[in-house]
Design a protein around this motif. Structure first.
Motif, PDB file in Angstrom:
ATOM      1  N   ARG A  84      62.874 -13.819  78.976  1.00 39.58           N
ATOM      2  CA  ARG A  84      62.479 -14.771  80.017  1.00 39.58           C
ATOM      3  C   ARG A  84      62.599 -14.140  81.416  1.00 39.58           C
ATOM      4  NH1 ARG A  84      65.434 -20.409  79.827  1.00 39.58           N
ATOM      5  NH2 ARG A  84      67.178 -19.186  80.572  1.00 39.58           N
ATOM      6  N   TYR A 102      68.106 -23.415  65.891  1.00 44.53           N
ATOM      7  CA  TYR A 102      67.607 -22.086  65.548  1.00 44.53           C
ATOM      8  C   TYR A 102      67.631 -21.906  64.034  1.00 44.53           C
ATOM      9  CZ  TYR A 102      66.280 -17.278  66.181  1.00 44.53           C
ATOM     10  OH  TYR A 102      65.563 -16.119  66.147  1.00 44.53           O
ATOM     11  N   PHE A 140      58.308 -14.898  74.849  1.00 45.66           N
ATOM     12  CA  PHE A 140      58.950 -14.299  73.671  1.00 45.66           C
ATOM     13  C   PHE A 140      57.923 -14.027  72.577  1.00 45.66           C
ATOM     14  CE2 PHE A 140      61.590 -14.043  69.829  1.00 45.66           C
ATOM     15  CZ  PHE A 140      62.458 -13.050  70.252  1.00 45.66           C
ATOM     16  N   LEU A 169      66.528 -13.854  74.056  1.00 49.08           N
ATOM     17  CA  LEU A 169      65.573 -14.826  74.611  1.00 49.08           C
ATOM     18  C   LEU A 169      65.668 -14.853  76.140  1.00 49.08           C
ATOM     19  CD1 LEU A 169      66.095 -17.822  72.122  1.00 49.08           C
ATOM     20  CD2 LEU A 169      64.166 -16.234  72.154  1.00 49.08           C
ATOM     21  N   TRP A 208      57.701 -12.860  68.436  1.00 47.38           N
ATOM     22  CA  TRP A 208      58.519 -12.664  67.224  1.00 47.38           C
ATOM     23  C   TRP A 208      58.360 -11.234  66.695  1.00 47.38           C
ATOM     24  CZ3 TRP A 208      57.001 -11.176  62.346  1.00 47.38           C
ATOM     25  CH2 TRP A 208      55.653 -11.291  62.013  1.00 47.38           C
ATOM     26  N   LYS A 267      70.288 -15.707  71.782  1.00 49.51           N
ATOM     27  CA  LYS A 267      70.122 -16.295  73.106  1.00 49.51           C
ATOM     28  C   LYS A 267      69.992 -15.199  74.171  1.00 49.51           C
ATOM     29  CE  LYS A 267      71.883 -20.472  75.217  1.00 49.51           C
ATOM     30  NZ  LYS A 267      72.923 -21.489  75.087  1.00 49.51           N
ATOM     31  N   TRP A 299      63.851 -23.228  77.820  1.00 49.62           N
ATOM     32  CA  TRP A 299      62.755 -22.360  77.378  1.00 49.62           C
ATOM     33  C   TRP A 299      61.378 -22.870  77.816  1.00 49.62           C
ATOM     34  CZ3 TRP A 299      66.227 -19.110  76.389  1.00 49.62           C
ATOM     35  CH2 TRP A 299      67.279 -19.329  75.523  1.00 49.62           C
ATOM     36  N   ILE A 329      58.767 -20.175  77.199  1.00 50.60           N
ATOM     37  CA  ILE A 329      58.971 -19.364  75.989  1.00 50.60           C
ATOM     38  C   ILE A 329      57.675 -19.019  75.249  1.00 50.60           C
ATOM     39  CG2 ILE A 329      59.438 -21.262  74.366  1.00 50.60           C
ATOM     40  CD1 ILE A 329      61.852 -19.103  73.590  1.00 50.60           C
ATOM     41  N   THR A 388      71.985 -22.132  69.345  1.00 53.65           N
ATOM     42  CA  THR A 388      71.282 -20.846  69.277  1.00 53.65           C
ATOM     43  C   THR A 388      72.348 -19.757  69.285  1.00 53.65           C
ATOM     44  OG1 THR A 388      69.497 -21.848  70.536  1.00 53.65           O
ATOM     45  CG2 THR A 388      69.464 -19.456  70.340  1.00 53.65           C
ATOM     46  N   GLY A 423      61.046 -17.262  67.538  1.00 54.60           N
ATOM     47  CA  GLY A 423      61.201 -18.298  68.553  1.00 54.60           C
ATOM     48  C   GLY A 423      62.131 -19.399  68.047  1.00 54.60           C
ATOM     49  N   HIS A 470      63.503 -11.815  64.294  1.00 58.92           N
ATOM     50  CA  HIS A 470      63.786 -12.328  65.641  1.00 58.92           C
ATOM     51  C   HIS A 470      62.633 -13.276  65.970  1.00 58.92           C
ATOM     52  CE1 HIS A 470      66.952  -9.257  66.904  1.00 58.92           C
ATOM     53  NE2 HIS A 470      66.684  -9.021  65.635  1.00 58.92           N
TER      54      HIS A 470
END
Ligand SMILES: [Zn+2]
Ligand SMILES: [Zn+2]
Length: 323
Positions: A170, A132, A282, A166, A284, A163, A275, A278, A158, A263, A261
């Motif tokens: 998800r 990350y 997700f 994220l 940003w 996390k 992920w 992802i 992460t 990916g 924030h």
């Protein structure tokens, strides 16, 4: 190292608190020799590294929380998990002049800052030891006028809070097959109650039941996982300046924190099967929290946030402030 020095390093990335006056600030143009050698810079033609003539400059943190050299070495010690402190910790000096911040930059200068941020994040994600890359800015005017800089930290794990966000995104996707942030954007654009700025490509709004007074989220309106892939930095610079000028006017100019924030480094996690969804789930965004004076803070006692200014009122006050 004494406690004063620790505080200085946390606030400024430097051991001595010379930072709030331009006379002795090592981030000002002309004092390039007082920082570690630069990693990256946006320079005028004909100038050489670590000398005058830069517009944006990235240097390693004086005392990084993580070290760039070495292997990760993930291991156990009895019931504890250990890992070497491998990572990168960089300071992105946003402007050669002291006491200048985003609301004051010429538009093109802010685009240079954002481009530099993109290029550092993309470069650090090429290192497969890093899962990350955190990027944030703490602009604090409580001890004088600081030099504007952001911090970039690449980590081998992460971070927990990231996390959680994220995983929540998800879970929403698993149930609804839609990105939660796209859902929020659609709703906020329709209702308009919490919107602070909208330039067609980006939206800034005060999130529903926000944790902090005048908290703002800023997102691209089209679904996008990675900040570093965004190709609309002109529009981003435009809305970011608009929002920070409004915050400056409303909050009494005490500064703000701004956290990206983004990916995670999926080049690493793809190998481990993390992920999987992802790219769809997700989105940003930037979270901006102004430093405002407020008489009481309840959070440490209650364990949940008490925000005295409803998001709708904050958005209205910010929209109506003149910029
Ligand atoms: Zn300075
Ligand atoms: Zn989305």
């Amino acid at each position: 190292m004494d406690s004063k020095e620790v505080r200085n390093i946390l606030e400024t990335g430097l051991p001595q608190n010379t930072f709030s006056t331009p006379e002795s600030c090592p981030y000002c143009e002309g004092r390039e020799g007082e920082t570690p050698p630069e990693i990256h810079a946006v320079r005028y033609p004909g100038t050489v590294p670590n000398s005058r003539g830069w517009r944006v400059r990235v240097v390693p943190h004086y005392q990084p929380v993580l070290q760039i050299q070495g292997e990760i070495n993930n291991r156990g010690l009895n019931c504890y998990d250990l890992m070497n402190g491998i990572g990168a910790h960089e300071i992105l000096i946003e402007h050669p002049e002291h006491a200048k911040d985003i609301p004051d930059y010429p538009h093109g200068h802010l685009v240079d800052v954002l481009t530099t941020m993109q290029s550092r994040i993309a470069d650090l994600k090429n290192d497969l030891r890093f899962r990350y890359v955190l990027a944030y800015k703490n602009y604090d005017l409580s001890h004088g006028i600081p030099h504007a800089f952001s911090q970039i930290i690449a980590t081998p794990i992460t971070p927990g809070q990231v996390k959680d966000e994220l995983i929540n995104a998800r879970q929403h996707y698993q149930i609804k097959e839609r990105c939660i942030f796209c859902d929020i954007i659609r709703y906020e654009l329709r209702s308009q109650d919490r919107v602070v700025a909208d330039n067609g490509l980006f939206i800034a709004f005060s999130p529903f039941a926000s944790q902090y007074p005048f908290e703002i989220w800023l997102l691209p309106q089209q679904h996008e996982l990675f900040f570093e892939r965004n190709a609309q930095l002109d529009a981003l610079a435009d809305i970011l300046q608009q929002v920070l000028r409004r915050i400056k006017r409303v909050s009494g100019d005490r500064g703000y924190t701004m956290v990206l924030h983004n990916g995670p480094n999926i080049k690493v996690s793809q190998r481990r099967g993390y992920w999987k969804t992802i790219k769809m789930d997700f989105h940003w965004h930037l979270e901006i929290i102004p430093k405002i004076a407020w008489p009481l803070k309840y959070e440490p006692i209650l364990g949940f946030a008490v925000n005295p200014v409803p998001s709708e009122m904050a958005a209205q006050i910010l929209r109506e402030s003149e910029v």
